[in-house]
Design a protein around this motif. Sequence first.
Motif, PDB file in Angstrom:
ATOM      1  N   UNK A 153      29.084  30.027  66.542  1.00 31.60           N
ATOM      2  CA  UNK A 153      30.086  30.920  67.534  1.00 31.60           C
ATOM      3  C   UNK A 153      31.182  30.381  68.150  1.00 31.60           C
ATOM      4  N   UNK A 154      31.118  29.048  68.438  1.00 30.86           N
ATOM      5  CA  UNK A 154      32.502  28.213  69.415  1.00 30.86           C
ATOM      6  C   UNK A 154      33.130  27.172  67.974  1.00 30.86           C
ATOM      7  N   UNK A 155      32.524  26.763  66.944  1.00 27.75           N
ATOM      8  CA  UNK A 155      32.996  25.984  66.273  1.00 27.75           C
ATOM      9  C   UNK A 155      32.823  24.293  66.926  1.00 27.75           C
ATOM     10  N   UNK A 156      32.087  24.096  67.660  1.00 27.33           N
ATOM     11  CA  UNK A 156      32.124  22.862  68.491  1.00 27.33           C
ATOM     12  C   UNK A 156      31.014  22.139  67.858  1.00 27.33           C
ATOM     13  N   UNK A 157      31.245  20.782  67.725  1.00 24.28           N
ATOM     14  CA  UNK A 157      30.220  19.988  67.315  1.00 24.28           C
ATOM     15  C   UNK A 157      28.916  19.917  68.307  1.00 24.28           C
ATOM     16  N   UNK A 158      27.786  19.962  68.027  1.00 23.13           N
ATOM     17  CA  UNK A 158      26.758  20.022  68.760  1.00 23.13           C
ATOM     18  C   UNK A 158      25.749  18.952  68.588  1.00 23.13           C
ATOM     19  N   UNK A 159      25.759  18.076  67.486  1.00 30.05           N
ATOM     20  CA  UNK A 159      24.907  17.124  67.308  1.00 30.05           C
ATOM     21  C   UNK A 159      25.706  16.161  66.071  1.00 30.05           C
ATOM     22  N   UNK A 160      25.260  14.911  66.172  1.00 27.62           N
ATOM     23  CA  UNK A 160      25.828  14.156  65.033  1.00 27.62           C
ATOM     24  C   UNK A 160      24.505  12.747  64.833  1.00 27.62           C
ATOM     25  N   UNK A 161      24.890  12.224  63.665  1.00 28.15           N
ATOM     26  CA  UNK A 161      23.968  11.119  63.305  1.00 28.15           C
ATOM     27  C   UNK A 161      24.823  10.297  62.201  1.00 28.15           C
ATOM     28  N   UNK A 162      24.827   9.055  62.379  1.00 30.76           N
ATOM     29  CA  UNK A 162      25.580   8.073  61.384  1.00 30.76           C
ATOM     30  C   UNK A 162      24.579   7.232  60.909  1.00 30.76           C
ATOM     31  N   UNK A 163      24.527   7.020  59.655  1.00 30.28           N
ATOM     32  CA  UNK A 163      23.990   5.835  58.877  1.00 30.28           C
ATOM     33  C   UNK A 163      24.974   5.116  58.214  1.00 30.28           C
ATOM     34  N   UNK A 164      24.633   3.588  58.305  1.00 31.08           N
ATOM     35  CA  UNK A 164      25.708   2.863  57.862  1.00 31.08           C
ATOM     36  C   UNK A 164      24.972   1.395  57.219  1.00 31.08           C
ATOM     37  N   UNK A 165      25.766   0.962  56.151  1.00 26.50           N
ATOM     38  CA  UNK A 165      25.206  -0.084  55.348  1.00 26.50           C
ATOM     39  C   UNK A 165      26.307  -0.792  54.861  1.00 26.50           C
ATOM     40  N   UNK A 166      26.240  -2.111  54.762  1.00 24.62           N
ATOM     41  CA  UNK A 166      27.447  -2.973  54.252  1.00 24.62           C
ATOM     42  C   UNK A 166      27.600  -3.026  52.588  1.00 24.62           C
ATOM     43  N   UNK A 167      28.247  -4.005  52.257  1.00 26.86           N
ATOM     44  CA  UNK A 167      28.434  -4.043  50.969  1.00 26.86           C
ATOM     45  C   UNK A 167      27.286  -4.548  49.961  1.00 26.86           C
ATOM     46  N   UNK A 168      26.161  -4.988  50.532  1.00 29.40           N
ATOM     47  CA  UNK A 168      24.880  -5.157  49.988  1.00 29.40           C
ATOM     48  C   UNK A 168      24.220  -4.022  49.528  1.00 29.40           C
ATOM     49  N   UNK A 169      23.990  -3.319  48.642  1.00 30.14           N
ATOM     50  CA  UNK A 169      23.070  -2.032  48.484  1.00 30.14           C
ATOM     51  C   UNK A 169      21.672  -2.461  48.739  1.00 30.14           C
ATOM     52  N   UNK A 170      21.194  -3.423  48.908  1.00 26.75           N
ATOM     53  CA  UNK A 170      19.743  -3.878  49.283  1.00 26.75           C
ATOM     54  C   UNK A 170      19.743  -4.216  50.703  1.00 26.75           C
ATOM     55  N   UNK A 171      20.902  -4.154  51.298  1.00 28.06           N
ATOM     56  CA  UNK A 171      20.621  -4.417  53.001  1.00 28.06           C
ATOM     57  C   UNK A 171      19.995  -3.519  53.756  1.00 28.06           C
ATOM     58  N   UNK A 172      19.803  -3.897  54.751  1.00 29.66           N
ATOM     59  CA  UNK A 172      19.120  -2.758  55.752  1.00 29.66           C
ATOM     60  C   UNK A 172      20.050  -1.928  56.126  1.00 29.66           C
ATOM     61  N   UNK A 173      19.778  -0.751  56.379  1.00 27.25           N
ATOM     62  CA  UNK A 173      20.447   0.342  57.017  1.00 27.25           C
ATOM     63  C   UNK A 173      20.358   0.549  58.524  1.00 27.25           C
ATOM     64  N   UNK A 174      21.741   0.772  59.023  1.00 24.22           N
ATOM     65  CA  UNK A 174      21.811   0.584  60.605  1.00 24.22           C
ATOM     66  C   UNK A 174      21.971   2.212  61.097  1.00 24.22           C
TER      67      UNK A 174
END
Length: 362
Positions: free
Chosen positions: A270-291
């Motif tokens: 109804x308002x177009x406002x962002x109501x929630x968000x979530x970010x997942x991040x990983x470095x250049x090692x594809x086998x690394x831990x996700x944060x």
Amino acid sequence: MTTVSPTTLTIRELVLPQRLDTPDAADFHALVALMNAICRSDTGLSDFDRTAEESLPEWLDSSDDVDRAFLAEEDGRILGAVALHYATAEPTSADIDLMVLPVNWGRGIEQALLDRAESEVRLLDRKVLQSWTLHRPDAAGETLAAPTGWGRVSATPHARILERNGYGLEQVERNSALDLQGPMDSIRTHLDAALAIAGDDYRLVQWTVPTPAEHREGYAWAMSRMSTDAPSGGLEVDEEVWDADRLARREARFLESGQTVSVAAAVHVPTGAFAALNELVIGDDPTGVTHQYSTLVLKEHRGHRLGMIVKCANILRWKDIAPDSPRISTFNAEENRPMLSINEALGFTAVSYAAAWQKKLS
């Protein structure tokens, strides 16, 4: 253990290199290695390891946040360090990260570094010092309770020296991990149930950084609410100032350092406002831990299962982006029961803890 002498111990500010493949980058490489070693020693985990390549762009860009470090040396050997971090637009506090390995603890190095950090913060005319300590989950012996009434941590030497220097424990955070190599059926089930509860008033949007133009202003505004809507215990937190330009600078640092970021957000139709968000991040090692970085449901939109929606949707999307990452690591305030309940339902388990400390300067 031999106490260091004031005449042999020197503390000098780190000079940041512009590149990592030159001789003047040796100190920065040593600092990153020390950071990693401290995290491993304090938690028993390698989840927080970072590379110099990931770290340097953040340190070099002082548009929004300034990072400095001071190295403690004796006879040319680096025995410890303290990092100083503060935001340029938010004037109240500065964060410090004290780093001395157990083998060098108790020799006076940690006190000398704390004294230097405090003197630098006073020169900045900032009135609040904040710091964090990491703790193992199976702490034995004496523990310290958060004044929020939620969470305890072990009374480590690091915690005790902060106490002796006038810092108060303000909050405990739980570090939780989710196995990404297990079945995802329950994640999908939780997502479907939450979507049904949220109904047509909320729309799920997802992307990989850089953020599409049509979402930049809304996403930046939602990021500014992290400072006001997330539980912060007794910490003094300035309301952060975010706009599309600040968001773009942050994302440029991610990309320059080889990191991949996936965002899931809920938009209020109804308002177009962002109501929630979530970010997942990983470095250049594809086998690394996700944060997991920022996760938030804005106060005025709580009660619609939006936290469950953005977390589940991003986890399922992440399986295609980083299929070889072993787990997701995330921190949440112990008093943030709504978000911890979501984590527990999805299978996150506690693997370490962090304590937030604060000292007000007169």
